[in-house]
Write a protein that holds these residues in place. Sequence first.
Motif, PDB file in Angstrom:
ATOM      1  N   THR A   7      22.666  63.860  22.084  1.00  0.00           N
ATOM      2  CA  THR A   7      21.834  63.898  23.280  1.00  0.00           C
ATOM      3  C   THR A   7      20.612  64.260  23.183  1.00  0.00           C
ATOM      4  O   THR A   7      20.244  65.287  22.630  1.00  0.00           O
ATOM      5  CB  THR A   7      22.929  64.244  24.430  1.00  0.00           C
ATOM      6  OG1 THR A   7      22.620  65.785  24.009  1.00  0.00           O
ATOM      7  CG2 THR A   7      24.165  63.889  24.317  1.00  0.00           C
ATOM      8  N   ASP A   8      19.693  63.359  23.924  1.00  0.00           N
ATOM      9  CA  ASP A   8      18.188  63.850  23.843  1.00  0.00           C
ATOM     10  C   ASP A   8      17.979  64.948  24.574  1.00  0.00           C
ATOM     11  O   ASP A   8      18.614  65.148  25.642  1.00  0.00           O
ATOM     12  CB  ASP A   8      17.620  62.492  24.534  1.00  0.00           C
ATOM     13  CG  ASP A   8      17.158  61.283  23.381  1.00  0.00           C
ATOM     14  OD1 ASP A   8      17.352  61.719  22.367  1.00  0.00           O
ATOM     15  OD2 ASP A   8      17.159  60.016  23.976  1.00  0.00           O
ATOM     16  N   GLY A   9      16.693  65.251  24.584  1.00  0.00           N
ATOM     17  CA  GLY A   9      16.499  66.470  25.304  1.00  0.00           C
ATOM     18  C   GLY A   9      16.052  66.478  26.516  1.00  0.00           C
ATOM     19  O   GLY A   9      16.168  65.337  27.288  1.00  0.00           O
ATOM     20  N   PRO A  10      15.494  67.502  27.297  1.00  0.00           N
ATOM     21  CA  PRO A  10      15.313  67.457  28.746  1.00  0.00           C
ATOM     22  C   PRO A  10      14.720  66.230  29.114  1.00  0.00           C
ATOM     23  O   PRO A  10      13.483  65.960  28.757  1.00  0.00           O
ATOM     24  CB  PRO A  10      14.593  68.755  28.963  1.00  0.00           C
ATOM     25  CG  PRO A  10      14.809  69.672  27.749  1.00  0.00           C
ATOM     26  CD  PRO A  10      15.036  68.746  26.709  1.00  0.00           C
ATOM     27  N   ALA A  11      15.146  65.536  30.488  1.00  0.00           N
ATOM     28  CA  ALA A  11      14.532  64.386  30.759  1.00  0.00           C
ATOM     29  C   ALA A  11      13.189  64.881  31.357  1.00  0.00           C
ATOM     30  O   ALA A  11      11.983  63.892  31.116  1.00  0.00           O
ATOM     31  CB  ALA A  11      15.294  63.793  32.192  1.00  0.00           C
ATOM     32  N   ASP A  12      12.776  66.082  31.958  1.00  0.00           N
ATOM     33  CA  ASP A  12      11.498  66.396  32.311  1.00  0.00           C
ATOM     34  C   ASP A  12      10.409  66.333  31.189  1.00  0.00           C
ATOM     35  O   ASP A  12       9.119  65.785  31.612  1.00  0.00           O
ATOM     36  CB  ASP A  12      11.436  67.618  33.432  1.00  0.00           C
ATOM     37  CG  ASP A  12      11.914  68.786  32.382  1.00  0.00           C
ATOM     38  OD1 ASP A  12      12.544  68.518  31.453  1.00  0.00           O
ATOM     39  OD2 ASP A  12      11.912  69.916  33.227  1.00  0.00           O
ATOM     40  N   ILE A  13      10.947  66.632  30.167  1.00  0.00           N
ATOM     41  CA  ILE A  13       9.695  66.691  28.992  1.00  0.00           C
ATOM     42  C   ILE A  13       9.535  65.364  28.447  1.00  0.00           C
ATOM     43  O   ILE A  13       8.383  64.756  28.240  1.00  0.00           O
ATOM     44  CB  ILE A  13      10.550  67.628  28.035  1.00  0.00           C
ATOM     45  CG1 ILE A  13      10.463  68.974  28.142  1.00  0.00           C
ATOM     46  CG2 ILE A  13       9.616  67.575  26.814  1.00  0.00           C
ATOM     47  CD1 ILE A  13      11.193  69.883  27.038  1.00  0.00           C
ATOM     48  N   ARG A  14      10.697  64.432  28.577  1.00  0.00           N
ATOM     49  CA  ARG A  14      10.472  63.011  28.128  1.00  0.00           C
ATOM     50  C   ARG A  14       9.593  62.317  29.264  1.00  0.00           C
ATOM     51  O   ARG A  14       8.618  61.608  28.771  1.00  0.00           O
ATOM     52  CB  ARG A  14      11.800  62.224  27.803  1.00  0.00           C
ATOM     53  CG  ARG A  14      12.478  62.983  26.618  1.00  0.00           C
ATOM     54  CD  ARG A  14      13.874  62.516  26.431  1.00  0.00           C
ATOM     55  NE  ARG A  14      14.849  62.841  27.077  1.00  0.00           N
ATOM     56  CZ  ARG A  14      15.695  62.068  27.946  1.00  0.00           C
ATOM     57  NH1 ARG A  14      15.710  60.985  27.871  1.00  0.00           N
ATOM     58  NH2 ARG A  14      16.839  62.624  28.794  1.00  0.00           N
ATOM     59  N   GLU A  15       9.873  62.669  30.346  1.00  0.00           N
ATOM     60  CA  GLU A  15       8.862  61.975  31.682  1.00  0.00           C
ATOM     61  C   GLU A  15       7.561  62.375  31.558  1.00  0.00           C
ATOM     62  O   GLU A  15       6.601  61.526  31.727  1.00  0.00           O
ATOM     63  CB  GLU A  15       9.531  62.374  32.823  1.00  0.00           C
ATOM     64  CG  GLU A  15      10.797  61.836  33.168  1.00  0.00           C
ATOM     65  CD  GLU A  15      11.604  62.423  34.372  1.00  0.00           C
ATOM     66  OE1 GLU A  15      11.073  63.327  34.835  1.00  0.00           O
ATOM     67  OE2 GLU A  15      12.888  61.863  34.759  1.00  0.00           O
ATOM     68  N   VAL A  16       7.210  63.589  31.072  1.00  0.00           N
ATOM     69  CA  VAL A  16       5.886  64.237  30.925  1.00  0.00           C
ATOM     70  C   VAL A  16       5.284  63.170  29.883  1.00  0.00           C
ATOM     71  O   VAL A  16       4.162  62.612  29.800  1.00  0.00           O
ATOM     72  CB  VAL A  16       5.747  65.484  30.782  1.00  0.00           C
ATOM     73  CG1 VAL A  16       4.328  65.900  30.242  1.00  0.00           C
ATOM     74  CG2 VAL A  16       6.056  66.321  31.961  1.00  0.00           C
ATOM     75  N   ALA A  17       5.784  63.343  28.664  1.00  0.00           N
ATOM     76  CA  ALA A  17       5.302  62.224  27.452  1.00  0.00           C
ATOM     77  C   ALA A  17       5.064  61.003  28.062  1.00  0.00           C
ATOM     78  O   ALA A  17       4.028  60.327  27.554  1.00  0.00           O
ATOM     79  CB  ALA A  17       6.043  62.500  26.383  1.00  0.00           C
ATOM     80  N   ALA A  18       6.151  60.277  28.666  1.00  0.00           N
ATOM     81  CA  ALA A  18       6.027  58.918  29.158  1.00  0.00           C
ATOM     82  C   ALA A  18       4.926  58.671  30.103  1.00  0.00           C
ATOM     83  O   ALA A  18       3.980  57.878  29.877  1.00  0.00           O
ATOM     84  CB  ALA A  18       7.209  58.395  29.722  1.00  0.00           C
ATOM     85  N   LYS A  19       4.659  59.636  30.840  1.00  0.00           N
ATOM     86  CA  LYS A  19       3.264  59.634  31.868  1.00  0.00           C
ATOM     87  C   LYS A  19       2.170  59.712  31.109  1.00  0.00           C
ATOM     88  O   LYS A  19       1.098  59.054  31.350  1.00  0.00           O
ATOM     89  CB  LYS A  19       3.527  60.598  32.997  1.00  0.00           C
ATOM     90  CG  LYS A  19       2.536  60.386  34.128  1.00  0.00           C
ATOM     91  CD  LYS A  19       2.826  61.629  35.157  1.00  0.00           C
ATOM     92  CE  LYS A  19       1.575  61.702  36.406  1.00  0.00           C
ATOM     93  NZ  LYS A  19       2.076  62.617  37.268  1.00  0.00           N
TER      94      LYS A  19
END
Length: 390
Positions: free
Chosen positions: A40-52
């Motif tokens: 499973t992928d890591g924390p959604a908030d970290i991925r969201e920061v990268a996407a933003k």
Amino acid sequence: MTEFVGNPLFASGGITIFEVMNELAQKHQAINLGQGAPDTDGPADIREVAAKATMELSNQYPPLAGVPELLTAVADHNKRFYGIDVDPKTEVLVAVGATEGLADVILGLVAPGDEVILIEPLYDSYLPIVKLAGGIPKLVRVTPPHWDLPREELAAAFSEKTKLILVNSPQNPCSKVYGDEELQFIADLCIKHDVIALCDEVYEHLVFDGRKHKPLMTFPGMHERTVRIGSAGKTFSLTGWKIGYVTACARLMEPIKKAHQFLVFTVPPALQHGVAFGLNKEDAYFENFTAEMQAKRDYLMKGLKEVGFDVLDSQGTYFISCDFRPLGYDCDDVEFCQIMIKEAGVVAIPVSAFYQGEDGGVRHFVRFCFCKEEAKMAEAIERMKKAFAK
């Protein structure tokens, strides 16, 4: 046209054991408990920061060493968890994963003819990078089942030609966490012989049963002669991002950065912003991450014991090593892994793949990985119980 001949260092070598076992897993539709990649992928908030960051911040070349936010986050992480004071402007480098970081350090610091001490079992990139730099590897082994550091052999490996020792703790694949006495012994040798310590500490937050990771850099006299490598892939279960970070004093960092600039120059900026956010998370994230992985370890260890393996202690990392001889097999570990794929539909990694040369008592052990979904591990356990039922 003459026959093409590649660089003999790489042309003469085989495909990495991880790729070989992955291909076999796909061919036989086996459950892959070999490679150390979470399901499973890591924390959604970290991925969201990268996407933003991808959409709102620059996607052009960031600074060679890394974006300032991540350099500062790495320095703060060193201070928060280990009390290490780091100048983010001169003593931190962001790499394309820990593997590229290792290459930066070895190519930047090791000159042709320098001796480099490596402690087996080895992560597979160590030896080729040392040889590529022209270094002369000096191998010392820790072996199952106890993985004790052979202090006399290690001391004998040091000489006036030794430039660097590479220490991996927590250690892949044997899951050994080096204790204070062992680390002090290594530190004393480094100081005595004026040797640099390269510390692969990518599993720093995967240390179990109340143990605490202690970087060699924190020992007296070691700050100025130690290079420390961490990994967002391991700490945040984002292995595909390939974000690693190197910490070293400015004197050592200068040649390391010069190697980095000619290997990759820089690292995707949006991912760096995501990792910076992650490293600034509260302590609770890191505590929960460790606890969750320890629970996965316990689950798989229990199941492997029920199958009939002799299961060795796993002090840290993603991995569990097992002796398969209690199952009634007297073959080597490579053959056993092939049998297990074909008969049980489960993939493990032969521990001998992490050693060079002769047997040395390691060819009856295989490595399993537990950073997987519980349902997948449960199915693998049931398959093995069925296949190896007496």
